[in-house]
Design a protein around this motif. Sequence first.
Motif, PDB file in Angstrom:
ATOM      1  N   GLY A  56       0.755  -1.242   0.000  1.00 25.17           N
ATOM      2  CA  GLY A  56       0.000   0.000   0.000  1.00 25.17           C
ATOM      3  C   GLY A  56       0.783   1.288   0.000  1.00 25.17           C
ATOM      4  O   GLY A  56       0.202   2.361   0.220  1.00 25.17           O
ATOM      5  N   ARG A  57       2.068   1.257  -0.268  1.00 24.01           N
ATOM      6  CA  ARG A  57       2.848   2.494  -0.332  1.00 24.01           C
ATOM      7  C   ARG A  57       2.708   3.097  -1.728  1.00 24.01           C
ATOM      8  O   ARG A  57       2.968   2.431  -2.724  1.00 24.01           O
ATOM      9  CB  ARG A  57       4.324   2.226  -0.027  1.00 24.01           C
ATOM     10  N   GLN A 225      11.912   4.284  -0.454  1.00 27.70           N
ATOM     11  CA  GLN A 225      10.811   5.211  -0.673  1.00 27.70           C
ATOM     12  C   GLN A 225      10.657   6.173   0.503  1.00 27.70           C
ATOM     13  O   GLN A 225      10.497   7.381   0.309  1.00 27.70           O
ATOM     14  CB  GLN A 225       9.505   4.438  -0.881  1.00 27.70           C
ATOM     15  N   VAL A 226      10.719   5.643   1.718  1.00 27.80           N
ATOM     16  CA  VAL A 226      10.596   6.511   2.891  1.00 27.80           C
ATOM     17  C   VAL A 226      11.781   7.472   2.975  1.00 27.80           C
ATOM     18  O   VAL A 226      11.622   8.656   3.282  1.00 27.80           O
ATOM     19  CB  VAL A 226      10.492   5.656   4.172  1.00 27.80           C
ATOM     20  N   ARG A 228      13.614   8.693   0.519  1.00 24.70           N
ATOM     21  CA  ARG A 228      13.465   9.777  -0.463  1.00 24.70           C
ATOM     22  C   ARG A 228      12.462  10.819   0.016  1.00 24.70           C
ATOM     23  O   ARG A 228      12.612  12.011  -0.269  1.00 24.70           O
ATOM     24  CB  ARG A 228      13.014   9.203  -1.807  1.00 24.70           C
ATOM     25  N   GLY A 229      11.426  10.370   0.737  1.00 20.72           N
ATOM     26  CA  GLY A 229      10.446  11.307   1.249  1.00 20.72           C
ATOM     27  C   GLY A 229      11.008  12.217   2.329  1.00 20.72           C
ATOM     28  O   GLY A 229      10.564  13.361   2.488  1.00 20.72           O
ATOM     29  N   VAL A 230      11.998  11.727   3.080  1.00 24.67           N
ATOM     30  CA  VAL A 230      12.627  12.539   4.122  1.00 24.67           C
ATOM     31  C   VAL A 230      13.660  13.481   3.519  1.00 24.67           C
ATOM     32  O   VAL A 230      13.717  14.665   3.846  1.00 24.67           O
ATOM     33  CB  VAL A 230      13.292  11.620   5.175  1.00 24.67           C
ATOM     34  N   ASP A 231      14.500  12.958   2.632  1.00 21.34           N
ATOM     35  CA  ASP A 231      15.561  13.746   2.015  1.00 21.34           C
ATOM     36  C   ASP A 231      16.050  12.966   0.795  1.00 21.34           C
ATOM     37  O   ASP A 231      16.536  11.839   0.935  1.00 21.34           O
ATOM     38  CB  ASP A 231      16.710  13.952   3.014  1.00 21.34           C
ATOM     39  N   PRO A 232      15.951  13.532  -0.407  1.00 22.06           N
ATOM     40  CA  PRO A 232      16.373  12.794  -1.608  1.00 22.06           C
ATOM     41  C   PRO A 232      17.857  12.480  -1.642  1.00 22.06           C
ATOM     42  O   PRO A 232      18.294  11.654  -2.441  1.00 22.06           O
ATOM     43  CB  PRO A 232      15.966  13.736  -2.758  1.00 22.06           C
ATOM     44  N   THR A 268       9.254   4.330  11.889  1.00 22.04           N
ATOM     45  CA  THR A 268       7.792   4.309  12.010  1.00 22.04           C
ATOM     46  C   THR A 268       7.129   4.258  10.638  1.00 22.04           C
ATOM     47  O   THR A 268       6.167   3.513  10.423  1.00 22.04           O
ATOM     48  CB  THR A 268       7.304   5.549  12.780  1.00 22.04           C
ATOM     49  N   ALA A 269       7.673   5.036   9.695  1.00 22.05           N
ATOM     50  CA  ALA A 269       7.089   5.071   8.354  1.00 22.05           C
ATOM     51  C   ALA A 269       7.279   3.741   7.628  1.00 22.05           C
ATOM     52  O   ALA A 269       6.377   3.262   6.935  1.00 22.05           O
ATOM     53  CB  ALA A 269       7.697   6.210   7.541  1.00 22.05           C
ATOM     54  N   VAL A 270       8.438   3.119   7.788  1.00 20.20           N
ATOM     55  CA  VAL A 270       8.681   1.831   7.131  1.00 20.20           C
ATOM     56  C   VAL A 270       7.790   0.751   7.741  1.00 20.20           C
ATOM     57  O   VAL A 270       7.222  -0.082   7.027  1.00 20.20           O
ATOM     58  CB  VAL A 270      10.167   1.426   7.254  1.00 20.20           C
ATOM     59  N   ALA A 271       7.651   0.772   9.058  1.00 22.71           N
ATOM     60  CA  ALA A 271       6.850  -0.248   9.737  1.00 22.71           C
ATOM     61  C   ALA A 271       5.362  -0.077   9.466  1.00 22.71           C
ATOM     62  O   ALA A 271       4.623  -1.052   9.353  1.00 22.71           O
ATOM     63  CB  ALA A 271       7.113  -0.204  11.242  1.00 22.71           C
ATOM     64  N   GLY A 272       4.890   1.179   9.336  1.00 23.40           N
ATOM     65  CA  GLY A 272       3.469   1.417   9.136  1.00 23.40           C
ATOM     66  C   GLY A 272       2.671   0.786  10.257  1.00 23.40           C
ATOM     67  O   GLY A 272       3.055   0.834  11.423  1.00 23.40           O
ATOM     68  N   ASP A 273       1.556   0.151   9.931  1.00 20.35           N
ATOM     69  CA  ASP A 273       0.765  -0.541  10.958  1.00 20.35           C
ATOM     70  C   ASP A 273       0.761  -2.043  10.718  1.00 20.35           C
ATOM     71  O   ASP A 273      -0.173  -2.741  11.063  1.00 20.35           O
ATOM     72  CB  ASP A 273      -0.664   0.006  11.017  1.00 20.35           C
ATOM     73  N   LYS A 274       1.852  -2.526  10.108  1.00 20.85           N
ATOM     74  CA  LYS A 274       2.054  -3.954   9.862  1.00 20.85           C
ATOM     75  C   LYS A 274       1.042  -4.546   8.885  1.00 20.85           C
ATOM     76  O   LYS A 274       0.809  -5.740   8.872  1.00 20.85           O
ATOM     77  CB  LYS A 274       2.010  -4.748  11.185  1.00 20.85           C
ATOM     78  N   GLY A 275       0.439  -3.726   8.069  1.00 16.86           N
ATOM     79  CA  GLY A 275      -0.499  -4.240   7.078  1.00 16.86           C
ATOM     80  C   GLY A 275       0.222  -4.795   5.866  1.00 16.86           C
ATOM     81  O   GLY A 275       1.407  -4.575   5.656  1.00 16.86           O
ATOM     82  N   GLY A 276      -0.508  -5.527   5.040  1.00 15.34           N
ATOM     83  CA  GLY A 276       0.042  -5.994   3.774  1.00 15.34           C
ATOM     84  C   GLY A 276       1.023  -7.133   3.904  1.00 15.34           C
ATOM     85  O   GLY A 276       1.758  -7.436   2.965  1.00 15.34           O
TER      86      GLY A 276
END
Length: 423
Positions: A56-57, A225-226, A228-232, A268-276
């Motif tokens: 879902g990312r 992906q995470v 790049r979102g913080v700093d390319p 936290t962003a990589v872990a998400g809520d453990k979905g998928g």
Amino acid sequence: MLIGTGDGGAAEALARVDALHTGLTQIALEGGDLRGIAAEVARVLDVGVLVTSTDGRERAGALSEAQRTQLADHDLVDPTGRVRVERIGGHGAVVGDGEVRTLRVAAAGTDLARLVCVRPGAPISSDDVHALERAAAVAALVIIREQAVSAVENKYQGDFLRDVFLRRAGGEEYVAEHADTFGWDLLRPVVVVAAEIDPPGPDEAPVARAVRRQWQERFAAAWRQVGRGVDPGIPCVDFSSEVVSLLPVPSGAEESVAGEAVVRRVVTAVAGDKGGGRRPFSVGVSRVAVDLEDLPGAYAQARRAVEVGRRVHGGGSTTFFDQLGLHRLIALITDDRELEAFTRDVLGPLALATTEAADLRETLQVLLDTNFNVAEAARVQFFHYNTMRYRVAKLERLLGPLSSDPHLRLDVAVALRVLEIAS
């Protein structure tokens, strides 16, 4: 927008599917990307579209802010921004007066992505689904092409960063210039972060090597992906069994340990809520590396931190090298044979991997924690006072005058920590 109600509607639907397929094929042939595919689907079908990873990312999208808000209002987006595709499923979910659907993007039986379609004002018809299936097939072709290019780039970048850690990449000026061709910024203070997927638990069935590789690829893609979102300019590479990132440390930040805020944010962003179906992972974080010369040592610290953290705290932990305490000093001793000899010399038979030795070590640790207060130790271990006194006498026969020699107690405490790390 319901279609397929009569011959005229069916013909119109078929024409629209063909037009969409032609447009998407042209995009693919001209080297277009997922963003172009999402935009074309959204334009032809009058829907909101996202192409996401299997968990879902978002990878590309053509979705209005109102449509994004409606997804969030229906709890279909987690706090990190990940679409909860596992909640939508293949049968869809209600959004406003309409619905949202997900379609599997796959090739040769391998899951590649998810195509998410949102129409808040009306249901998604079977004709729409047919068109989306065509779009998913074209998206699979584009993703395979991108993966082939990305695999070469990632391999080259990984080899280069490994050479930096091994001090064989060249002079500082060359390394900085070469890193710049990747879009990396190495000329700033960073912490090296090593992240490893935790091994399957004892209650989990064994998995094939190909499955583990899929886990690792998805894991590495999430970190990239995470990041790049913080700093390319953040380097992020896959070393097969671990993902290594160099996260920038803001100057003047008030933190208990340098880099903690950015590390927690990324984890936290990589872990998400453990979905998928994503796997739990452990993270080790180095001290700050202020220049290129510090990077090899920082990488070693990050690797040691993740190893010690998992052994001491279990899986799913984030461990900072500077917070290892005594473990940090032990981690600086690279000769495992010396550590093993130390534990044998201090603990004697208690260093053995037997049930009796482990039981006595547990009692010994409780006694150390209670400053050899026999009554308190007996209470903690639910022993009779006389039983604990017997155990103390046995420990002192094996190890020496523990109750009266503080230096011996210190040696024993350190040896127990070494054994904790090594076991």
